[in-house]
Design a protein around this motif. Structure first.
Motif, PDB file in Angstrom:
ATOM      1  N   GLY A 147       0.976  -1.382  -0.107  1.00  0.00           N
ATOM      2  CA  GLY A 147      -0.191  -0.002   0.007  1.00  0.00           C
ATOM      3  C   GLY A 147       0.961   1.167   0.164  1.00  0.00           C
ATOM      4  O   GLY A 147       1.810   1.363   0.628  1.00  0.00           O
ATOM      5  N   VAL A 148       0.675   2.137  -0.796  1.00  0.00           N
ATOM      6  CA  VAL A 148       1.340   3.489  -0.985  1.00  0.00           C
ATOM      7  C   VAL A 148       0.310   4.639  -1.037  1.00  0.00           C
ATOM      8  O   VAL A 148      -0.671   4.531  -1.150  1.00  0.00           O
ATOM      9  CB  VAL A 148       2.047   3.444  -2.221  1.00  0.00           C
ATOM     10  N   PRO A 149       0.925   5.611  -0.677  1.00  0.00           N
ATOM     11  CA  PRO A 149       0.093   7.064  -0.632  1.00  0.00           C
ATOM     12  C   PRO A 149      -0.122   7.681  -2.084  1.00  0.00           C
ATOM     13  O   PRO A 149       0.510   7.049  -2.898  1.00  0.00           O
ATOM     14  CB  PRO A 149       1.107   7.866   0.180  1.00  0.00           C
ATOM     15  N   SER A 150      -0.916   8.449  -2.128  1.00  0.00           N
ATOM     16  CA  SER A 150      -1.364   8.786  -3.396  1.00  0.00           C
ATOM     17  C   SER A 150      -0.100   9.732  -3.871  1.00  0.00           C
ATOM     18  O   SER A 150       0.554  10.344  -3.416  1.00  0.00           O
ATOM     19  CB  SER A 150      -2.369   9.931  -3.121  1.00  0.00           C
ATOM     20  N   ARG A 151       0.028   9.572  -5.398  1.00  0.00           N
ATOM     21  CA  ARG A 151       0.874   9.933  -6.144  1.00  0.00           C
ATOM     22  C   ARG A 151       2.419   9.496  -5.833  1.00  0.00           C
ATOM     23  O   ARG A 151       3.305  10.379  -6.030  1.00  0.00           O
ATOM     24  CB  ARG A 151       0.918  11.596  -6.239  1.00  0.00           C
ATOM     25  N   GLY A 165       5.992   8.203  -5.831  1.00  0.00           N
ATOM     26  CA  GLY A 165       6.902   7.986  -7.048  1.00  0.00           C
ATOM     27  C   GLY A 165       6.417   8.643  -8.042  1.00  0.00           C
ATOM     28  O   GLY A 165       6.644   7.969  -9.138  1.00  0.00           O
ATOM     29  N   GLY A 166       5.506   9.817  -8.091  1.00  0.00           N
ATOM     30  CA  GLY A 166       4.989  10.133  -9.186  1.00  0.00           C
ATOM     31  C   GLY A 166       3.793   9.372  -9.907  1.00  0.00           C
ATOM     32  O   GLY A 166       3.526   9.470 -11.042  1.00  0.00           O
ATOM     33  N   GLY A 167       3.451   8.229  -8.860  1.00  0.00           N
ATOM     34  CA  GLY A 167       2.331   7.409  -9.489  1.00  0.00           C
ATOM     35  C   GLY A 167       2.979   6.335 -10.128  1.00  0.00           C
ATOM     36  O   GLY A 167       2.325   5.326 -10.752  1.00  0.00           O
ATOM     37  N   TYR A 168       4.240   5.987 -10.490  1.00  0.00           N
ATOM     38  CA  TYR A 168       4.962   4.857 -11.018  1.00  0.00           C
ATOM     39  C   TYR A 168       5.099   3.730 -10.057  1.00  0.00           C
ATOM     40  O   TYR A 168       5.743   2.706 -10.501  1.00  0.00           O
ATOM     41  CB  TYR A 168       6.107   5.405 -11.771  1.00  0.00           C
ATOM     42  N   VAL A 169       5.113   3.898  -8.782  1.00  0.00           N
ATOM     43  CA  VAL A 169       5.312   2.716  -7.680  1.00  0.00           C
ATOM     44  C   VAL A 169       4.173   2.716  -7.299  1.00  0.00           C
ATOM     45  O   VAL A 169       3.300   3.443  -6.579  1.00  0.00           O
ATOM     46  CB  VAL A 169       6.402   3.338  -6.608  1.00  0.00           C
ATOM     47  N   ASN A 170       3.295   1.432  -7.612  1.00  0.00           N
ATOM     48  CA  ASN A 170       1.957   1.088  -7.088  1.00  0.00           C
ATOM     49  C   ASN A 170       2.226  -0.311  -6.227  1.00  0.00           C
ATOM     50  O   ASN A 170       3.174  -0.678  -5.916  1.00  0.00           O
ATOM     51  CB  ASN A 170       1.494   0.589  -8.489  1.00  0.00           C
ATOM     52  N   THR A 195      -7.184   3.009  -9.420  1.00  0.00           N
ATOM     53  CA  THR A 195      -7.083   3.810 -10.368  1.00  0.00           C
ATOM     54  C   THR A 195      -5.999   3.714 -11.246  1.00  0.00           C
ATOM     55  O   THR A 195      -5.738   4.309 -12.428  1.00  0.00           O
ATOM     56  CB  THR A 195      -7.307   5.171 -10.089  1.00  0.00           C
ATOM     57  N   THR A 196      -5.141   2.777 -10.820  1.00  0.00           N
ATOM     58  CA  THR A 196      -3.865   2.575 -11.545  1.00  0.00           C
ATOM     59  C   THR A 196      -3.935   2.092 -12.810  1.00  0.00           C
ATOM     60  O   THR A 196      -4.844   0.891 -13.147  1.00  0.00           O
ATOM     61  CB  THR A 196      -2.739   1.719 -10.948  1.00  0.00           C
ATOM     62  N   ARG A 197      -3.404   2.330 -13.928  1.00  0.00           N
ATOM     63  CA  ARG A 197      -3.743   2.061 -15.212  1.00  0.00           C
ATOM     64  C   ARG A 197      -2.412   1.044 -15.847  1.00  0.00           C
ATOM     65  O   ARG A 197      -1.731   1.406 -16.512  1.00  0.00           O
ATOM     66  CB  ARG A 197      -4.126   3.078 -16.359  1.00  0.00           C
ATOM     67  N   ASN A 198      -2.658  -0.411 -15.155  1.00  0.00           N
ATOM     68  CA  ASN A 198      -1.183  -1.078 -15.362  1.00  0.00           C
ATOM     69  C   ASN A 198      -1.740  -2.524 -14.973  1.00  0.00           C
ATOM     70  O   ASN A 198      -2.796  -3.009 -14.645  1.00  0.00           O
ATOM     71  CB  ASN A 198      -0.226  -0.718 -14.525  1.00  0.00           C
ATOM     72  N   ALA A 199      -1.036  -3.437 -15.739  1.00  0.00           N
ATOM     73  CA  ALA A 199      -0.991  -4.796 -15.239  1.00  0.00           C
ATOM     74  C   ALA A 199       0.588  -5.277 -15.235  1.00  0.00           C
ATOM     75  O   ALA A 199       1.338  -4.961 -15.746  1.00  0.00           O
ATOM     76  CB  ALA A 199      -1.604  -5.810 -16.416  1.00  0.00           C
ATOM     77  N   MET A 200       0.532  -6.499 -14.412  1.00  0.00           N
ATOM     78  CA  MET A 200       1.970  -6.752 -13.900  1.00  0.00           C
ATOM     79  C   MET A 200       2.039  -8.236 -13.850  1.00  0.00           C
ATOM     80  O   MET A 200       0.921  -8.829 -13.595  1.00  0.00           O
ATOM     81  CB  MET A 200       2.553  -6.296 -12.587  1.00  0.00           C
ATOM     82  N   HIS A 228      -7.826  -2.450 -11.988  1.00  0.00           N
ATOM     83  CA  HIS A 228      -9.190  -2.079 -12.761  1.00  0.00           C
ATOM     84  C   HIS A 228      -9.240  -1.197 -13.733  1.00  0.00           C
ATOM     85  O   HIS A 228      -9.716  -1.506 -14.822  1.00  0.00           O
ATOM     86  CB  HIS A 228     -10.248  -1.757 -11.542  1.00  0.00           C
ATOM     87  N   ASN A 229      -8.537  -0.156 -13.678  1.00  0.00           N
ATOM     88  CA  ASN A 229      -8.390   1.099 -14.261  1.00  0.00           C
ATOM     89  C   ASN A 229      -7.732   0.973 -15.722  1.00  0.00           C
ATOM     90  O   ASN A 229      -7.682   1.699 -16.822  1.00  0.00           O
ATOM     91  CB  ASN A 229      -8.123   2.338 -13.896  1.00  0.00           C
ATOM     92  N   HIS A 230      -6.912  -0.293 -15.783  1.00  0.00           N
ATOM     93  CA  HIS A 230      -6.315  -0.764 -17.206  1.00  0.00           C
ATOM     94  C   HIS A 230      -7.333  -0.885 -18.318  1.00  0.00           C
ATOM     95  O   HIS A 230      -6.962  -0.467 -19.555  1.00  0.00           O
ATOM     96  CB  HIS A 230      -5.353  -1.877 -16.927  1.00  0.00           C
TER      97      HIS A 230
END
Length: 812
Positions: free
Chosen positions: A86-90, A92-97, A370-375, A396-398
């Motif tokens: 779990g990370v705070p909003s924004r 790593g600029g939104g790149y650390v999920n 809201t992250t737009r990604n898959a890993m 989900h937001n991917h």
């Protein structure tokens, strides 16, 4: 009497010698317990304890976490995997999920007198235990102690020790820390606040322990102002028992793409430590080896099984399962049937112990984010490369990413893409192929960005070709939507799929070779398979990391990047006038329109980037010394020159097609000029990067008659960007911005003479090239600046002269 005492003593000694080692260990342990005057078990693990039995038994007593470690697990290899949960909003600029892996290391619990140490073990440097050099390898790779705790008590039969493990998770331990040194600097992190750091949960499973803990750091500039001067994050630590029965490693070969583990062999006959790599893969062994040898398809002893997350929406489950099991066609090439299986999550009645955290279960996790990604991460044994477990992550937001991309890249050609409510069949197929791509990673395959260049660009406009072969030979390429297809190209395929390279790579990595007794004995067969495919671009691999090979780029399609980008931009020009209609919804504003239009700009920038890479580009074909021909070959000069011509027409000419006033008037007041400048400047900066210029200058020396020279390139670019100057025409605001960017980029090189920071550039021909360009441009402006009857244009030329003077007169 003395003799009787001696005999009794002798029999007692003999009796002790006949006891089992375990009995001796238990007696010794009890002796140590008495000698060290430890507390009774019930005094440490009290009635208030919340316990969970598994690999270790974990106990929560008040605010302390105790590990009850069986003595039989001392000196056993375990994999400690640290992830951000779990990370705070924004952050790593939104790149650390959530789900990002921080570290992966092998540890051993070791008893030392009245203490237990956790040591970090490395298997990178290796030597046979019988080899004379083995002691030196051990001595020069001394294992560090990550954590130590005194023994609090023993269990009642002295088969386990109990330690307080709280300090491992409540104090700052660099090896499992969630904040990198760069982010620590960025957010001005001071220290860990122990009062706001705590263990949230601990769960024990048969083969692993899972601990979640909150770490709170004092920070001067946290990513969100609402965080009150702190950064809090949830970390997950997984401790996994590695298998006793080790899989045979397979030696890597960089001509076939695999995730790898580095090794150094000190027993090598070479006059050095022999460095090599092994691949990461699941352990697949045929149930019937004789049938397998006969060429029959055989099921593996243990198939790869993926469970769907219980949170996965019902309507998407069939697509997820198809994406997983699509890989069976590849495993059949390797001789296995039913090698990979997708299952729905079991009910409580079917499997009451099921948990996605249990290392025995690999899960496709559906994350409400809201992250737009898959890993597609996996956990592997660093001793052998065996993949132990994998959790695919779908955010989900991917869905939003693929909905937008489908509209932007296929809207001109495909009526089904002209809506924000993408039909389920199309979006489901996209999800299926994203899951298949991520499963590919979890099977051990990295990105193969070279695959997309194997197919002729115009073949992607053919229904017969694309339906049979897809968009690229590998689903591991970033080739998401067919933007090459044009209006009128009927029944073409728009979504990527598995291709021939994927089948080839899986066979190469997973084919069971019973005739070989070691990894080295497998090498001749594996090399033979590669040589059989040599010269066929369908089976080539390139990761795209160098940035120099135009045939190995993310998001590109086809062998001709210039033609593909022409097709892509032609489609964008048809899409822009329709975006208002395709994104509008009664009763709602224009937020969706703004989002899609912004992302369309990124697509335009991407197409330009694909072309830029050809200039000063170098084709890389991975070979070994027994193969004919070179590895690196410069892009032909005519292709480079054509690429500059394309950029002058499609990047540096004002893109009026992007400046649709009916659209812009609905989403913004005055950002158009800045947006266009940003994309054009970004493209120009990439074109004039020092690495590209150095490659061009080097190529001039090696291929003087054939090379597209750096001087010629700069002249072609200058004449394109400053065409108004050379044709005595006024400039518009967009062109003035671009021309300023050109002067500023060139001037930045010259200013390094004054700052003396980049010695590499200072000693290269780049300085002479940029100085010559600025002097030529200055002379041309002085000769032509008054030939146009437009005051602001003349002011602009004078401004550029002042900028050039500032750079060329004051650099030293």
């Amino acid at each position: 009497m003395i003799k009787k005492i001696l005999l009794l003593g002798m029999f007692a000694t003999l009796g002790l010698g006949c006891k089992s080692p375990k009995a001796v260990t238990q007696e010794s342990s009890k002796s140590e317990k008495k000698e060290s005057d430890l507390k009774e078990y019930s005094q440490v693990i009290t009635a208030k304890a919340k316990s969970d039995e598994g690999l270790f038994t974990t106990h929560f007593v008040d605010d302390k976490l105790y590990f009850e470690i069986p003595t039989e697990l001392f000196e056993k290899d375990m994999l400690l995997v640290s992830r951000i949960a779990g990370v705070p909003s924004r952050f790593g600029g939104g790149y650390v999920n959530a789900g990002s892996k921080v570290n992966e290391q092998v540890v051993r619990w070791v008893k030392r007198d009245g203490n237990v140490d956790m040591k970090v073990i490395s298997f990178e440097n290796q030597s046979d235990e019988e080899s004379p050099i083995y002691k030196s390898v051990q001595a020069n790779n001394f294992f560090p102690i990550l954590f130590s705790s005194k023994i609090e008590t023993w269990n009642n039969d002295s088969t386990s020790v109990v330690i307080d493990a709280s300090g491992l998770f409540e104090k700052e331990v660099d090896a499992i820390n969630g904040i990198s040194s760069s982010l620590r600097k960025r957010y001005k992190v001071k220290k860990l606040d122990n009062s706001r750091s705590y263990i949230e949960s601990a769960h024990a499973y048969p083969k692993n322990i899972e601990v979640k803990h909150v770490m709170t750091y004092e920070a001067e500039t946290p990513p969100d102002r609402d965080q009150a001067g702190t950064i809090s994050m949830l970390l997950n630590q997984s401790m996994i028992l590695l298998p006793e029965d080790k899989m045979r490693p397979r030696l890597a070969n960089d001509r076939v793409g695999w995730f790898t583990i580095d090794k150094y062999d000190y027993d090598s006959e070479e006059l050095k430590a022999d460095d090599y790599e092994i691949i990461r893969r699941w352990k697949l062994v045929p149930k019937d080896i004789e049938a397998y040898k006969r060429g029959e398809l055989v099921e593996p002893v243990e198939p790869i099984v993926y469970y769907l997350d219980p949170a996965t929406p019902e309507k998407w489950r069939p697509y997820f399962k198809q994406g997983i099991e699509d890989w069976n066609v590849a495993f059949e090439k390797a001789g296995f049937k039913n090698a990979i299986i997708a299952k729905d999550p079991p009910s409580k009645e079917e499997d009451p112990g099921f948990s996605p955290e249990d290392v025995r279960y690999s899960v496709v996790r559906y994350v409400a984010s809201t992250t737009r990604n898959a890993m597609g991460p996996s956990v592997s044994d660093p001793r052998t490369g065996e993949i132990i477990e994998s959790d695919i992550i779908w955010y989900h937001n991917h869905l939003r990413s693929y909905r937008n991309r489908f509209m932007i890249e296929a809207g001109a050609q495909n009526p089904k893409a002209r809506t924000l409510n993408t039909p389920e069949e199309e979006i489901g197929e996209m999800m299926r192929m994203v899951i298949a791509h991520e499963v590919g990673h979890a099977l051990g395959l990295p990105h193969n960005m070279k695959a997309s260049s194997a197919y002729p660009t115009d073949s992607l406009r053919s229904a017969e070709f694309t339906q049979k072969y897809g968009l690229t030979p590998s689903i591991m390429d970033y080739a998401r939507v067919n933007y090459v297809a044009q209006p009128g190209d009927e029944d073409v395929r728009y979504i990527r799929m598995l291709g021939p390279y994927d089948l080839y790579a899986i066979n190469w990595g997973y084919r069971f070779l019973p005739e070989a007794d070691s990894a080295k004995e497998e090498k001749a067969t594996l090399d033979k398979w590669i040589l059989e495919k040599a010269g066929d671009p369908v089976y080539e691999f390139g990761n795209g990391y160098s940035g120099a090979d135009p045939q190995s780029q993310r998001e590109s399609l086809g062998a001709d990047q210039i033609k593909a980008s022409e097709y892509g931009i032609a489609n964008l020009k048809k899409v822009v006038p329709n975006l208002v209609d395709w994104t509008s919804k009664d009763g709602y504003g224009y937020g969706e329109l703004a989002e899609v239009y912004r992302e369309l700009g990124y697509m335009w920038r991407g197409y330009l980037s694909h072309v830029v890479t050809n200039i000063g580009g170098v084709y890389e074909t991975r070979k070994t010394s027994d193969q004919a021909g070179v590895v690196y070959e410069p892009v032909p000069s005519d292709i480079q020159k054509n690429a500059v011509k394309f950029l002058n027409e499609e990047a540096f000419t004002t893109p009026n097609w992007m400046l649709n006033q009916d659209l812009l008037g609905r989403i913004e007041a005055s950002e158009a000029i800045d947006r266009i400048q940003s994309i054009q400047t970004w493209t120009l900066e990439r074109l004039l990067k020092k690495d590209r210029l150095k490659r061009m200058i080097t190529n001039e020396e090696v291929n003087a008659k054939k090379a597209y020279s750096s001087v010629e390139m700069m002249e072609d670019v200058r004449k394109g960007i400053f065409s108004e100057l050379y044709n005595s025409r006024k400039t518009d605001a967009y062109r003035r911005n671009l021309q300023r960017s050109y002067v500023d980029i060139a001037s930045a090189y010259l200013k390094e003479l004054k700052e003396r920071e980049n010695d590499e550039v200072l000693k290269s021909d780049i300085m002479a090239l940029m100085r010559g360009e600025m002097e030529q441009l200055k002379a041309d402006i002085n000769r032509r600046k008054n030939r146009v009857d437009h005051q602001l244009t003349r002011f602009h030329w004078n401004d550029l002269l002042a900028r050039i003077d500032a750079a060329t007169l004051n650099e030293i």
